[in-house]
Scaffold this active site. Structure first.
Site, PDB file in Angstrom:
ATOM      1  N   HIS A  56       0.836  -0.986  -0.096  1.00  0.00           N
ATOM      2  CA  HIS A  56       0.142   0.093  -0.210  1.00  0.00           C
ATOM      3  C   HIS A  56       1.082   1.221  -0.086  1.00  0.00           C
ATOM      4  O   HIS A  56       0.507   1.641  -0.990  1.00  0.00           O
ATOM      5  CB  HIS A  56      -0.830   0.079   1.054  1.00  0.00           C
ATOM      6  N   HIS A  80       3.531   7.118   5.183  1.00  0.00           N
ATOM      7  CA  HIS A  80       1.909   7.819   5.379  1.00  0.00           C
ATOM      8  C   HIS A  80       1.367   6.935   6.884  1.00  0.00           C
ATOM      9  O   HIS A  80       0.767   7.561   8.202  1.00  0.00           O
ATOM     10  CB  HIS A  80       1.140   7.981   4.722  1.00  0.00           C
ATOM     11  N   GLU A  84       0.365   6.070  12.212  1.00  0.00           N
ATOM     12  CA  GLU A  84      -1.285   5.962  12.711  1.00  0.00           C
ATOM     13  C   GLU A  84      -1.153   4.429  12.740  1.00  0.00           C
ATOM     14  O   GLU A  84      -1.689   3.502  13.969  1.00  0.00           O
ATOM     15  CB  GLU A  84      -2.249   6.162  11.380  1.00  0.00           C
ATOM     16  N   ASP A  85      -0.384   3.495  12.720  1.00  0.00           N
ATOM     17  CA  ASP A  85      -0.595   2.130  12.581  1.00  0.00           C
ATOM     18  C   ASP A  85       0.454   0.722  13.318  1.00  0.00           C
ATOM     19  O   ASP A  85       0.844  -0.366  12.700  1.00  0.00           O
ATOM     20  CB  ASP A  85      -0.748   1.594  10.999  1.00  0.00           C
ATOM     21  N   ASP A 147      -3.281   8.276  -1.465  1.00  0.00           N
ATOM     22  CA  ASP A 147      -3.834   7.261  -0.464  1.00  0.00           C
ATOM     23  C   ASP A 147      -5.355   6.251  -0.450  1.00  0.00           C
ATOM     24  O   ASP A 147      -5.250   5.160  -0.979  1.00  0.00           O
ATOM     25  CB  ASP A 147      -3.454   7.584   1.223  1.00  0.00           C
ATOM     26  N   ASP A 267     -22.002  13.969 -26.239  1.00  0.00           N
ATOM     27  CA  ASP A 267     -20.305  13.943 -25.966  1.00  0.00           C
ATOM     28  C   ASP A 267     -19.891  12.439 -25.667  1.00  0.00           C
ATOM     29  O   ASP A 267     -18.825  12.673 -23.767  1.00  0.00           O
ATOM     30  CB  ASP A 267     -20.430  15.570 -25.032  1.00  0.00           C
TER      31      ASP A 267
HETATM   32 MN    MN Z   1      -2.742   4.525   3.693  1.00  0.00          MN
END
Ligand code: MN
Length: 740
Positions: A56, A80, A84-85, A147, A267
């Site tokens: 990821h 990133h 958080e994880d 993300d 269109d």
């Molecule tokens: Mn993520």
């Protein structure tokens, strides 16, 4: 070029390093270290798809590299999710990768909570975080969007409920945000993925139909393309002509909003012509319009009037060969780059310099929205304003000097006025739109030239909030009204206190001294004298409570005793005739008088005025005496009919014009009796076969009065009935003391 997102091999760190090395040589070390750290802390974690988690951050890093973001942003993309994880801390990131990378990771981490299920307050908080993140560094949003894009691309692995929620959020927040930031390809990608998951059936239907006609449509476009290329070559214009296909989600939206069948969306495909110079855009347009007939109303000049997200292009639709409509988009290379990359183009890495410093000016609207929203404190207003400002279409208008201003669609001269200056907004009274006087609530149209008319004596009204749309105007009007209400409450509070003190037989001025008031305020836990008056005016504190703090105890006791007996006498005198149920907003314990001039009855719109020392006087809103006082806004108080007792009756006077003949009076009285009303007094005079009759009748309320008047009007021989001013004096002052 936007990345092709489907069916490509998984991202590997070396692909990312190679990509970045191409436009930002020297970033390899940072990226490798970020990768190794990320791989270490995410070790053992896997995604729901079963892949190792590291896939990821790698995909997010690749998307950012494809957007040619600087190495720090790509590194932050790799990192990133670590804070958080995983067990990694922000301090660690800062020590290892420096302040910039750490602040980007921090921004994304704060935004991570945006995926929580929403209560309204929480949602507002999320928006606020998003705004602060954007204000701080737009790159945080770019990472968040990358993300989200990868998460959306792998939605099929999630359980249905979560999948739907994320798809919904992608459609409602992230795709519009990408659009507002001008990143066309990303907006399209997010929107299409969300549509596929939210409406799988419609998606498949459109997909099938697209496939069916694809070969034929391509062949047709190639034919048109060839004709165009030949004509442009003859004119000596260098241009690249490419076919363009509408996304499933855009086709679906068009079918929905315009109520069209798939085959009526003309269109679905079109041609895009990319040229070198702006003047070539218009030259190409001229050539196209000479080749085929343009469809009226389908030409749009976003070159002269760019969208707020800086999108520029000429759009036109032509009736081409075989009577088929073909849409053309004409733009320069630079415009095309901006259309695809939007804000990211300005943040993309350029050798030798950091980010484009002029970008703040180009995205002036973003700064303005953020500023006005940060002042907004009510979460519900915040969410509405945010959605309205970021996601709605905009309208462009001009100042008399030719400056362009843009607003959310539906904007009015008041929005325009506040965009010029707060004071211009507060005192605007009208506008000249394209030289013609127009009301303040007029909706502005693209290209309008707007000039604001002001009057120093005019001030904002609550009504404006019903039609303004910009966050700035809303916030400024609300702030003004709050302040005005406070000023009015202070005046009212002071009046009420003075009146209260007068009841104790003392001179108010002797007790309402700054010293004693400050002390009273402190005793009641209130900051200042002004706050004290305001609290009384708002009805959060009764005048009696304050009097209790400033008057000697002995005096309080005596007066209370005396008042009780006087009140009983008064009630007795009124012989069961109850006090009228009037409510003064925020006030229970207040002196009410009815104005003698209009004598309103329940149900009738009423207004209240503060009178010095005599409490509040209630008038009918329609009363002629009201108009002159109306401008003294600080004396106005909101009053309404509260609980009115059914058995209460009010006397009103009716002037009846009738044919003078026997039986008319009898008809009148039986008509009035038939609706449970009584005649209290009647006078009549006749002249030249006409009778003028004045009736004082008792009614319960406005509805009842209307019923009586209708019945009277139906009596044979009655020509007209009107209500006139009272002829019977009402009983004087009435005490209204529910609070006691
Ligand atoms: Mn993520």
């Amino acid at each position: 070029m936007p990345p092709v997102l489907t069916g490509r091999p998984p991202a590997r760190i070396m692909d990312i390093v190679d990509l970045v090395e191409e436009y930002a040589p020297g970033g390899t070390d940072l990226l490798m270290r970020a990768y190794i750290f990320t791989a270490k802390v995410h070790r053992g974690q896997s995604r729901i798809s079963g892949e190792p988690y590291i896939s990821h951050p790698l995909e997010v890093g690749r998307i950012l590299a494809e957007m040619r973001q600087d190495p720090e942003t790509v590194a932050a993309g790799l990192l990133h999710d670590t804070v958080e994880d995983t067990s990694a801390s922000l301090e660690e990131i800062q020590t290892l990768f420096g302040e910039h990378v750490a602040s980007l990771v921090n921004g994304v981490t704060k935004l991570a909570r945006i995926d929580l299920p929403n209560t309204q307050a929480l949602e507002a908080e999320n928006y606020r975080k998003m705004l602060i993140a954007m204000a701080h560094d737009i790159r945080v949003i770019l990472i968040k969007l990358a993300d989200r894009l990868h998460n959306a691309l792998t939605l099929e692995y999630l359980p249905p409920k979560r999948r739907e929620r994320i798809a919904q959020e992608t459609a409602e927040i992230y795709a519009p945000l990408a659009n507002r930031l001008g990143i066309g390809w990303l907006k399209g990608a997010l929107e299409d993925i969300a549509f596929k998951h939210l409406h799988p059936q419609e998606y498949n239907e459109i997909d099938e139909k697209l496939r069916e006609g694809m070969a034929e449509r391509e062949a047709y476009l190639m034919e048109i393309k060839q004709t165009v290329e030949e004509s442009l070559a003859k004119a000596g214009i260098q241009a690249a002509v490419t076919a363009r296909f509408k996304l499933h989600s855009s086709i679906h939206r068009k079918m929905q909003t315009q109520n069209l069948d798939f085959h009526q969306v003309y269109d679905i495909s079109g041609l895009r012509i990319i040229v070198g110079e702006i003047r070539d855009c218009y030259a190409v347009l001229g050539i196209l319009h000479s080749l085929w007939r343009p469809i009226p109303g389908r030409f749009k000049d976003y070159v002269a009037l760019p969208k707020a997200n800086l999108y520029q292009s000429l759009h036109t639709t032509l009736m081409a060969t075989q009577g088929q409509r073909v849409e053309f988009q004409i733009r320069t290379k630079e415009m095309h780059r901006v259309a695809e990359e939007g804000i990211a183009a300005h943040w993309r890495y350029k050798e030798g310099e950091r980010v484009d410093s002029g970008v703040a000016d180009k995205f002036e609207w973003l700064r303005r929205i953020m500023e006005s929203l940060q002042e907004e404190t009510d979460p519900r207003n915040l969410v509405d304003s945010f959605k309205l400002n970021l996601f709605q279409d905009e309208v462009f208008v001009f100042t008399p000097r030719g400056e362009v201003r843009n607003f959310p669609r539906g904007a009015t001269p008041v929005d325009f006025a506040y965009s010029i200056h707060t004071e211009v907004g507060h005192h605007c009274v009208g506008a000249k739109i394209n030289g013609r006087i127009a009301p303040l609530s007029t909706r502005l149209e693209n290209g309008d030239i707007v000039e604001i008319l002001t009057n120093p004596h005019r001030t904002p009204t609550q009504d404006w909030l019903k039609f303004v749309v910009s966050a700035r105007a809303k916030q400024k009007i609300r702030a003004w009204i709050r302040q005005a209400q406070r000023d009015r409450s202070i005046t009212l509070g002071r009046e009420l206190l003075e009146h209260e003190l007068a009841r104790f037989g003392v001179k108010p001025a002797e007790y309402l001294t700054p010293g004693s008031l400050t002390e009273a305020a402190r005793g009641l836990g209130i900051q200042s004298e002004e706050d004290l008056f305001a609290m009384v005016g708002f009805g959060r504190l009764s005048a009696r409570q304050v009097a209790g703090k400033v008057l000697p105890e002995e005096l309080l006791r005596q007066t209370e005793k005396r008042e009780k007996s006087r009140f009983r006498r008064l009630m007795a005198r009124m012989s069961g005739k109850a006090k009228p149920g009037i409510k003064v907003k925020g006030q229970d314990d207040i002196l009410i008088r009815f104005a003698k001039c209009c004598d309103p009855i329940p149900g009738e719109p009423i207004v209240g005025f503060i009178t010095r020392g005599r409490g509040v006087t209630v008038h009918a809103e329609s009363c002629a005496n009201v108009r002159p006082i109306m401008s003294e806004e600080e004396r106005l108080v909101e009053v309404s009919w509260g609980d009115v007792k059914k058995e209460d009756l009010y006397v009103v006077t009716l002037a009846v014009d009738a044919v003078d003949r026997p039986g008319v009076l009898a008809g009148l009285s039986s008509a009035i009796a038939s609706c449970q009303s009584n005649i209290v007094r009647i006078t009549a005079e006749s002249a030249r076969a006409r009778a003028g009759i004045h009736l004082d009748v008792q009614v319960r309320d406005l509805e009842h009065l209307k019923e009586v008047m209708k019945k009277v009007r139906d009596v044979k021989g009655i020509l007209s009935v009107v209500r006139t001013g009272p002829r019977m004096p009402r009983e004087g002052v009435r005490e209204h003391s529910e609070g006691e």
